[in-house]
Scaffold this active site. Structure first.
Site, short mmCIF file in Angstrom:
data_model
loop_
_atom_site.label_atom_id
_atom_site.label_comp_id
_atom_site.label_asym_id
_atom_site.label_seq_id
_atom_site.Cartn_x
_atom_site.Cartn_y
_atom_site.Cartn_z
N PRO A 246 20.23 -14.88 -17.40
CA PRO A 246 20.71 -13.71 -16.67
C PRO A 246 19.54 -12.76 -16.44
O PRO A 246 18.80 -12.47 -17.38
CB PRO A 246 21.72 -13.08 -17.64
CG PRO A 246 21.30 -13.53 -19.00
CD PRO A 246 20.61 -14.86 -18.82
N MET A 247 19.36 -12.33 -15.21
CA MET A 247 18.27 -11.37 -14.94
C MET A 247 18.76 -10.31 -13.96
O MET A 247 19.13 -10.62 -12.82
CB MET A 247 17.04 -12.10 -14.38
CG MET A 247 16.29 -12.90 -15.44
SD MET A 247 14.76 -13.62 -14.84
CE MET A 247 15.38 -15.01 -13.90
N ALA A 248 18.76 -9.06 -14.44
CA ALA A 248 19.18 -7.95 -13.59
C ALA A 248 18.26 -7.86 -12.38
O ALA A 248 17.04 -7.99 -12.51
CB ALA A 248 19.12 -6.65 -14.40
N GLN B 126 27.95 -11.84 -17.69
CA GLN B 126 27.52 -11.04 -18.84
C GLN B 126 27.96 -9.59 -18.69
O GLN B 126 27.78 -9.00 -17.62
CB GLN B 126 26.01 -11.10 -18.99
CG GLN B 126 25.53 -10.43 -20.26
CD GLN B 126 24.02 -10.39 -20.37
OE1 GLN B 126 23.37 -9.64 -19.66
NE2 GLN B 126 23.46 -11.19 -21.26
N CYS C 110 19.51 -5.98 -24.14
CA CYS C 110 18.79 -5.16 -23.16
C CYS C 110 18.00 -4.05 -23.85
O CYS C 110 18.55 -3.25 -24.61
CB CYS C 110 19.77 -4.56 -22.15
SG CYS C 110 18.89 -3.59 -20.90
N ASP D 109 9.84 -17.71 -22.84
CA ASP D 109 8.58 -18.44 -22.65
C ASP D 109 8.75 -19.94 -22.43
O ASP D 109 7.81 -20.70 -22.66
CB ASP D 109 7.61 -18.18 -23.81
CG ASP D 109 7.37 -16.69 -24.02
OD1 ASP D 109 7.50 -15.93 -23.04
OD2 ASP D 109 7.07 -16.29 -25.16
N GLY E 183 14.03 -18.16 -17.54
CA GLY E 183 14.17 -16.95 -16.74
C GLY E 183 13.05 -16.82 -15.72
O GLY E 183 13.10 -17.37 -14.62
N ARG E 184 11.97 -16.13 -16.13
CA ARG E 184 10.91 -15.79 -15.17
C ARG E 184 10.30 -17.00 -14.48
O ARG E 184 9.92 -16.92 -13.32
CB ARG E 184 9.84 -14.94 -15.89
CG ARG E 184 10.35 -13.54 -16.21
CD ARG E 184 9.46 -12.85 -17.22
NE ARG E 184 9.49 -13.52 -18.52
CZ ARG E 184 8.71 -13.22 -19.53
NH1 ARG E 184 7.84 -12.27 -19.41
NH2 ARG E 184 8.82 -13.88 -20.68
#
Ligand SMILES: Cc1cc2nc3c(=O)[nH]c(=O)nc-3n(C[C@H](O)[C@H](O)[C@H](O)COP(=O)(O)O)c2cc1C
Length: 372
Positions: free
Chosen positions: A43-45, A97, A127, A229, A251-252
């Site tokens: 999940p990424m805002a 979420q 968060c 990571d 994620g990233r």
């Protein structure tokens, strides 16, 4: 109640004869929800819009997640917040979420999320952003385990889908709070835990310390998902083999780069052709405009141009040029001029894409989202 049927996938043999490779394409389960691969899209805002999640599923993520949704926003019937509850059938299994500090309001949000069609309700205890922590939500709850447990228990009691928690290691550097809080959250009803083992203070600096993930796996009897990571097949295999986690979360590394997901699952080269990059970006742009409307999408999409076109795929000034264009239509035109062959690739992707049905807010009972 602790849901049953969620055995952790612990690789006992790793300690005896060296790390054993985990089959990333094997399924695992969270309660009754079957997840087809060991790869979860984070999940990424500001990132995890529907287009991102659907793309993640197409590239092999077994589970995708919405960005964090404010339970207060849902409670107040905030239109933009309610928009986060639009779910498409081809995203499932999907976790939505929620974040907040009040058990009752979080339970109400959980009910709305379930009614919208989410397969899992995930609770954010990770968060680190001040705007969230100052309200007593997010990572702050790791310092208030009693309240954290009351929240999990209230949400688990309000919904019939599994409730999961995503957390950091603790608030301060070196904290091991997650190891004490995690088992208590499971007792309170969490059917799986995701650990991003950085402190809240660290934000995204330093490294995720997955030795904590391994310790958490030892302490709970529900699946643990390792976040932080994981950027390649090699790092995914190492994290799975050395922690005993059920799955890895990415994620990233997946921002503007769904090919990383395929590489993590299957190995091989992850570098796409220019035509593939432009086709995926065009689809992403179109779906995002449909979801957010052109005005909101125009600003939202700017960061994605760099993510997709960077990594040596296109010359740097090209990205700058797109960011400066005033309309999405112009962006599309420029992209197609740079890679005309993308049209055929896009047609193929669209033809292969499953026909999706959307759970529209109109279909939800008014009492659930009316806030009254
Ligand atoms: C831009 C951005 C937004 C994020 N938003 C959320 C969020 O809404 N909820 C959450 O639990 N984690 C959020 N995270 C944390 C990620 O889910 C993940 O745990 C973290 O980025 C570490 O994984 P990575 O190294 O694969 O990126 C966010 C991370 C980034 C970079």
């Amino acid at each position: 109640m602790v849901p049953t049927g969620c055995q952790p996938v612990k690789d006992e043999s790793a300690t005896i004869s060296g790390p054993v490779q985990v089959d990333l394409r094997s399924p695992f389960a969270i309660g009754p929800v079957s997840i087809p691969t060991r790869l979860v899209l984070a999940p990424m805002a500001g990132v995890s819009v529907q287009a991102f999640r659907r793309q993640g599923r197409r590239f092999g993520a077994g589970l995708v997640c919405s960005e964090m949704v404010s339970c207060a926003g849902l409670h107040n019937g905030n239109e933009r917040t309610l928009g986060y509850l639009t779910i498409s059938s081809d995203e499932q299994p999907l976790a939505v979420q929620i974040f907040g500090a009040d058990p009752g309001v979080m339970a109400e949000a959980g009910r709305m999320v379930e009614a919208a069609g989410a397969n899992l309700v995930d609770i954010n205890f990770g968060c680190p952003v001040r705007k969230v922590t100052k309200t007593g939500a997010g990572a702050t709850l790791l310092d208030d385990p009693d309240r954290a447990c009351r929240i999990v228990s209230a949400v688990a009691g309000a919904v019939s889908v599994p409730v999961t928690v995503k957390m950091r290691r603790g608030l301060e550097d070196g904290s091991r709070a997650c190891l004490d809080v995690g088992p208590r959250l499971v007792e309170a009803g969490a059917a799986a835990l995701t650990l991003h083992p950085r402190s809240a203070r660290q934000m995204y600096t330093g490294w995720a310390d997955h030795s904590l993930t391994a310790e958490l796996v030892d302490r709970v009897d529900v699946p643990v998902i390792a976040s932080g990571d994981v950027t390649s097949r090699a790092s995914a295999q190492t994290v799975l083999a050395t922690t005993g986690a059920a799955a890895v979360m990415v994620g990233r590394a997946a921002q503007g780069n769904p090919w990383a997901l395929r590489e993590i699952l299957d190995g091989g080269t992850s570098e796409p052709s220019r035509e593939e990059v432009v086709a995926e970006l065009l689809l992403f742009v179109r779906e995002t405009v449909r979801e957010l409307g052109e005005q909101r999408a125009t600003g939202f999409l700017k960061k994605f141009y760099g993510w997709y076109l960077g990594r040596g795929r296109f010359p740097k000034p090209f990205k700058q040029e797109l960011v400066q264009l005033g309309s999405v239509e112009e962006v599309e035109r420029r992209l197609l001029a740079a890679a005309p062959g993308a049209v055929e690739v896009l047609e193929r992707i669209e033809a292969e894409q499953p026909v999706a049905e959307e759970t529209l807010l109109e279909d939800m009972p008014i009492s659930i989202y009316g806030g009254g």
